[in-house]
Design a protein around this motif. Structure first.
Motif, short mmCIF file in Angstrom:
data_model
loop_
_atom_site.label_atom_id
_atom_site.label_comp_id
_atom_site.label_asym_id
_atom_site.label_seq_id
_atom_site.Cartn_x
_atom_site.Cartn_y
_atom_site.Cartn_z
N ALA A 1 -11.28 -4.39 4.74
CA ALA A 1 -12.21 -3.26 4.60
C ALA A 1 -11.87 -2.42 3.37
O ALA A 1 -12.76 -2.00 2.62
CB ALA A 1 -12.17 -2.41 5.87
N ILE A 2 -10.58 -2.20 3.17
CA ILE A 2 -10.14 -1.42 2.00
C ILE A 2 -10.53 -2.16 0.71
O ILE A 2 -11.10 -1.56 -0.21
CB ILE A 2 -8.61 -1.20 2.04
CG1 ILE A 2 -8.22 -0.27 3.20
CG2 ILE A 2 -8.11 -0.62 0.71
CD1 ILE A 2 -6.72 -0.16 3.44
N TYR A 3 -10.27 -3.47 0.66
CA TYR A 3 -10.59 -4.24 -0.55
C TYR A 3 -12.10 -4.28 -0.79
O TYR A 3 -12.55 -4.26 -1.94
CB TYR A 3 -10.01 -5.66 -0.47
CG TYR A 3 -8.50 -5.71 -0.50
CD1 TYR A 3 -7.77 -4.78 -1.25
CD2 TYR A 3 -7.79 -6.67 0.21
CE1 TYR A 3 -6.38 -4.82 -1.28
CE2 TYR A 3 -6.40 -6.72 0.17
CZ TYR A 3 -5.70 -5.78 -0.56
OH TYR A 3 -4.33 -5.83 -0.59
N ALA B 1 -0.54 -2.82 -8.27
CA ALA B 1 -0.42 -3.54 -7.02
C ALA B 1 -1.01 -2.66 -5.93
O ALA B 1 -0.75 -1.46 -5.87
CB ALA B 1 1.03 -3.86 -6.72
N PHE B 2 -1.85 -3.26 -5.06
CA PHE B 2 -2.60 -2.50 -4.06
C PHE B 2 -2.55 -3.30 -2.77
O PHE B 2 -3.32 -4.23 -2.57
CB PHE B 2 -4.03 -2.33 -4.58
CG PHE B 2 -4.91 -1.39 -3.78
CD1 PHE B 2 -4.49 -0.10 -3.47
CD2 PHE B 2 -6.18 -1.79 -3.37
CE1 PHE B 2 -5.31 0.77 -2.75
CE2 PHE B 2 -7.02 -0.93 -2.66
CZ PHE B 2 -6.58 0.36 -2.36
N GLY B 3 -1.57 -2.96 -1.90
CA GLY B 3 -1.41 -3.68 -0.64
C GLY B 3 -0.73 -5.02 -0.84
O GLY B 3 -0.31 -5.33 -1.96
N PRO B 4 -0.64 -5.82 0.25
CA PRO B 4 -1.24 -5.65 1.57
C PRO B 4 -0.33 -4.98 2.60
O PRO B 4 -0.78 -4.69 3.70
CB PRO B 4 -1.48 -7.10 2.01
CG PRO B 4 -0.30 -7.82 1.43
CD PRO B 4 0.00 -7.14 0.12
N ARG C 1 -8.52 7.05 -3.65
CA ARG C 1 -9.59 7.63 -2.83
C ARG C 1 -10.05 6.66 -1.75
O ARG C 1 -10.21 7.02 -0.58
CB ARG C 1 -10.76 8.04 -3.73
CG ARG C 1 -11.92 8.70 -3.00
CD ARG C 1 -12.93 9.32 -3.96
NE ARG C 1 -13.42 8.36 -4.95
CZ ARG C 1 -14.33 7.42 -4.71
NH1 ARG C 1 -14.85 7.29 -3.50
NH2 ARG C 1 -14.73 6.60 -5.67
N VAL C 2 -10.20 5.40 -2.13
CA VAL C 2 -10.63 4.38 -1.17
C VAL C 2 -9.60 4.26 -0.04
O VAL C 2 -9.95 4.21 1.14
CB VAL C 2 -10.82 3.01 -1.87
CG1 VAL C 2 -10.95 1.89 -0.85
CG2 VAL C 2 -12.03 3.05 -2.80
N TYR C 3 -8.34 4.22 -0.41
CA TYR C 3 -7.28 4.07 0.60
C TYR C 3 -7.32 5.23 1.59
O TYR C 3 -7.22 5.03 2.81
CB TYR C 3 -5.91 4.00 -0.09
CG TYR C 3 -4.76 3.81 0.88
CD1 TYR C 3 -4.43 2.56 1.36
CD2 TYR C 3 -4.02 4.91 1.35
CE1 TYR C 3 -3.40 2.36 2.25
CE2 TYR C 3 -2.98 4.74 2.25
CZ TYR C 3 -2.67 3.46 2.70
OH TYR C 3 -1.65 3.29 3.60
N THR C 4 -7.47 6.43 1.07
CA THR C 4 -7.51 7.61 1.93
C THR C 4 -8.74 7.59 2.84
O THR C 4 -8.65 7.88 4.03
CB THR C 4 -7.47 8.89 1.08
OG1 THR C 4 -6.23 8.91 0.36
CG2 THR C 4 -7.55 10.15 1.94
N PHE D 1 0.86 -1.18 0.00
CA PHE D 1 0.00 0.00 0.00
C PHE D 1 0.90 1.23 0.00
O PHE D 1 2.04 1.12 0.46
CB PHE D 1 -0.87 0.02 1.27
CG PHE D 1 -2.08 -0.87 1.21
CD1 PHE D 1 -3.00 -0.76 0.18
CD2 PHE D 1 -2.31 -1.81 2.22
CE1 PHE D 1 -4.14 -1.57 0.15
CE2 PHE D 1 -3.43 -2.62 2.19
CZ PHE D 1 -4.34 -2.50 1.16
N PRO D 2 0.52 2.41 -0.48
CA PRO D 2 -0.80 2.62 -1.04
C PRO D 2 -0.99 1.93 -2.41
O PRO D 2 -1.91 1.13 -2.54
CB PRO D 2 -0.91 4.14 -1.20
CG PRO D 2 0.13 4.69 -0.27
CD PRO D 2 1.23 3.68 -0.25
#
Ligand SMILES: [Zn+2]
Length: 478
Positions: free
Chosen positions: A467-469, A438-441, A409-412, A180-181
């Motif tokens: 929750a983010i996913y 790539a988004f996380g973890p 936006r979701v991450y924030t 992340f981010p």
């Protein structure tokens, strides 16, 4: 519009999330050719892990498809467009020195400890539970969402290559298999060999200088193209300079330049050893290349003509030229950073080939054809031939693409943190998707335990990632 508290929804399912993740991690899904067979090309353990993931998905109401055990997918939602979530169920071997058994998935100090906890089975289960939340809330979707489970990410990526030969490429997607981010850009990666055969050198009919001080018998440094070599050894046969004089010069050189090494006389030859500092080849300036350091010293001697050409090339074009400066291929990209050049292996045999093995990583704003032609031209000056051993083109998703802006936006919203996007010199699974990030973890600041002993994921992070996913899946597919 009702707002959904994604973290709250995750907490309601936290117990099941943890238990299912533990069961998943208890399957030893290491590549095992001994148990490979039709439908399980990478062995029984990986097959079991794949079946486990598919089972959780089909119980949740997704439709599944197995592509001969190379990969499989699970899908839900509806509509024309396809959103992909790409992860892998295989793990690297556990190695030694664990505090708890690597496939026990015990909980220690709020962490699940197991091989695969962070890479990539923990985040895979987080993403599946995220999808379950979206499905159980009955949220309307206008797109299809598909999990794609790879099975040999840790070795050859045959899984995704085979899968995409016959299956649909998602319009966009993410992989929960890095940081992340969000990683939106990855440099092009190349492994290259510059090789001069004995015959190619002899065809030049170059004469030795009149006062050759020593003949180079061999030089050897490095094992892997993507590492800076920390050891080098050269064997010289003394000519106009005697063995002790060469050794004296070398010791003086080491001292004057604050380098570590050794020299000895052995059976009428002189053996010179250099020590450097090994680091990953994506950032070679952080290390000390023992091989090019030794070539740099040798270029100060008068060697036989072939060796002279070899060490001259190394000294001029490779030694401390971490961006290809003197080759004339240096290129800096504001977004993705500079081209990097690592000389991972040097091999010189007076009776055989003279070789440099290079790892060059480059940003998207310079073309491979452009810089490799320049490298080939300089190599040809010394009768080296350029071979491309491996080439992965740069991978980049436009920072303004809705995939990137939505996930940011979701991450924030979920973390309260700014979501700076990252360009890297390495490769993530995201590059298997045409439009993939790539988004996380792994959250910023967390130590990376992937591939290490006591690999783990913090339960808090597993929950937060879920929750983010969940929000990400909904926002991308709504
Ligand atoms: Zn991974």
């Amino acid at each position: 519009m009702t707002t959904i508290n994604w973290l709250e929804e995750t907490r309601k399912r936290q117990e099941a999330l943890i238990a299912t993740t533990q069961s998943f991690l208890q399957i030893k899904s290491v590549l095992d050719p001994a148990t490979a067979k039709e439908g399980a090309p990478f062995g029984e353990g990986i097959r079991k892990a794949l079946d486990f993931a598919l089972e959780v998905c089909s119980e949740a109401g997704m439709t599944t498809k197995d592509v001969r055990g190379y990969a499989a997918h699970a899908e839900f939602g509806q509509g024309e467009e396809l959103i992909g979530i790409l992860s892998h169920v295989d793990v690297v071997p556990e190695g030694d020195g664990w505090s708890t058994p690597p496939y026990a998935a015990e909980i220690v100090d709020g962490k699940i400890v197991a091989r695969g906890a962070i890479d990539d089975k923990g985040p895979t289960m987080a993403a599946i539970f995220a999808a379950k939340i979206v499905m159980e809330l009955g949220l309307p979707l206008s797109k299809r969402v598909r999990f794609i489970f790879g099975t040999d990410e840790e070795s050859s990526w045959k899984c995704v290559n085979t899968y995409f030969e016959t299956e649909e490429m998602p319009a966009m997607g993410f992989t929960p298999d890095a940081d992340f981010p969000l990683i939106y850009a990855e440099k092009g990666l190349t492994d290259l060999t510059l090789r001069q055969t004995k015959e190619a050198f002899e065809a030049k009919a170059e004469k030795d200088a009149a006062d050759v001080q020593a003949k180079l018998v061999s030089l050897q440094s490095g094992l892997r193209m993507n590492m800076v070599p920390d050891k080098a050894e050269a064997v010289l046969s003394p000519k106009a300079l005697d063995a002790q004089a060469i050794i004296g010069k070398y010791r003086q050189h080491l001292e004057a330049n604050d380098l570590k090494g050794a020299a000895e006389e052995k059976d009428g030859t002189v053996v010179l050893r250099m020590e450097g500092v090994s680091v990953h080849g994506m950032d070679p300036g952080k290390g000390v290349n023992a091989g090019t350091e030794l070539a740099h010293f040798l270029n100060g001697l008068t060697l036989d003509a072939r060796a002279a050409g070899y060490v001259r090339f190394a000294d001029r074009y490779l030694h401390k030229q971490h961006h290809g400066e003197s080759l004339g291929i240096a290129h800096n990209d504001e977004e993705m950073g500079p081209l990097s050049l690592n000389t991972g292996v040097l091999e010189y045999e007076a009776q055989g080939d003279a070789i440099f093995r290079l790892n060059i990583r480059y940003p998207h704003s310079i073309s491979f054809d452009q810089w490799s032609a320049v490298l080939a031209k300089h190599g040809a000056e010394e009768s080296f031939e350029l071979e491309v051993v491996e080439h992965l083109t740069p991978h980049r998703v436009d920072p303004n693409h809705p995939l990137v802006t939505t996930l940011q936006r979701v991450y924030t919203e979920q973390t309260g943190e700014e979501a700076g996007i990252i360009a890297i010199g390495g490769a993530t699974y995201g590059r298997s998707l045409d439009v993939g990030v790539a988004f996380g973890p792994l959250f910023p600041g967390r130590p990376d335990s992937a591939h290490q002993r006591d690999e783990h994921i913090l339960i808090d992070d597993l929950v937060k990632a879920t929750a983010i996913y969940a929000q990400a899946i909904y926002e991308l597919a709504k």
